[in-house]
Design a protein around this motif. Sequence first.
Motif, PDB file in Angstrom:
ATOM      1  N   PHE A   1       9.351 -21.765  18.111  1.00 26.52           N
ATOM      2  CA  PHE A   1       9.870 -20.557  18.730  1.00 26.52           C
ATOM      3  C   PHE A   1      11.224 -20.269  18.104  1.00 26.52           C
ATOM      4  N   ILE A   2      11.354 -19.102  17.500  1.00 24.95           N
ATOM      5  CA  ILE A   2      12.603 -18.709  16.864  1.00 24.95           C
ATOM      6  C   ILE A   2      13.533 -18.164  17.941  1.00 24.95           C
ATOM      7  N   TYR A   3      14.632 -18.860  18.127  1.00 26.48           N
ATOM      8  CA  TYR A   3      15.624 -18.413  19.107  1.00 26.48           C
ATOM      9  C   TYR A   3      16.566 -17.377  18.517  1.00 26.48           C
ATOM     10  N   GLU A   4      16.865 -17.508  17.243  1.00 22.06           N
ATOM     11  CA  GLU A   4      17.822 -16.575  16.660  1.00 22.06           C
ATOM     12  C   GLU A   4      17.638 -16.486  15.164  1.00 22.06           C
ATOM     13  N   VAL A   5      17.768 -15.280  14.677  1.00 24.52           N
ATOM     14  CA  VAL A   5      17.880 -15.029  13.240  1.00 24.52           C
ATOM     15  C   VAL A   5      18.909 -13.926  13.087  1.00 24.52           C
ATOM     16  N   SER A   6      19.801 -14.111  12.164  1.00 22.86           N
ATOM     17  CA  SER A   6      20.821 -13.101  11.920  1.00 22.86           C
ATOM     18  C   SER A   6      21.193 -13.109  10.446  1.00 22.86           C
ATOM     19  N   VAL A   7      21.252 -11.926   9.885  1.00 20.11           N
ATOM     20  CA  VAL A   7      21.760 -11.753   8.529  1.00 20.11           C
ATOM     21  C   VAL A   7      23.017 -10.900   8.677  1.00 20.11           C
TER      22      VAL A   7
END
Length: 159
Positions: A90-96
């Motif tokens: 489960f991806i909790y966070e992705v940020s670019v």
Amino acid sequence: MTVLSPMRETYFPQFLEQLAADYASENVRSGRWPQENALTRSQSELMRLLPQGTATPDNYLFEIKTDPDGQTAGYIWFAVSERQGERSAFIYEVSVFSEFRRQGHARAAFLQLEGKVRELGLKSIGLNVFYHNSAAQALYTSLGYAPTNLTMVKTLKTS
């Protein structure tokens, strides 16, 4: 060439501070949380989810790098969860970061993440996306993610 690199301990405090602010802001914007105490609530939630920082079991934190020795362009965090006997990511966070957006870093990070998830023997990857984030929705759809549910809210006016 974008690469996922395990998050450095020295980078973790910066990650945590930025994520807490972003998560609080997104929850306020979506109407889920009131502005009052949103940051404190966000920080508390992150401490619950990552009590041992980068060493929290079954949690995987990566910096998205522009190349193996390059700048940090963002980050991605997923955890292993088990539901009905099946283990998944489960991806909790992705940020670019803004100066690195629209350069393919997010897409490359997701594709590399799939390999890491497969290596762990996991069968699927889930994530949550705020409804107002149409750019993220478009990216996830193009990568093969499909919606599984939709939460709706009606705000009532006080009389």
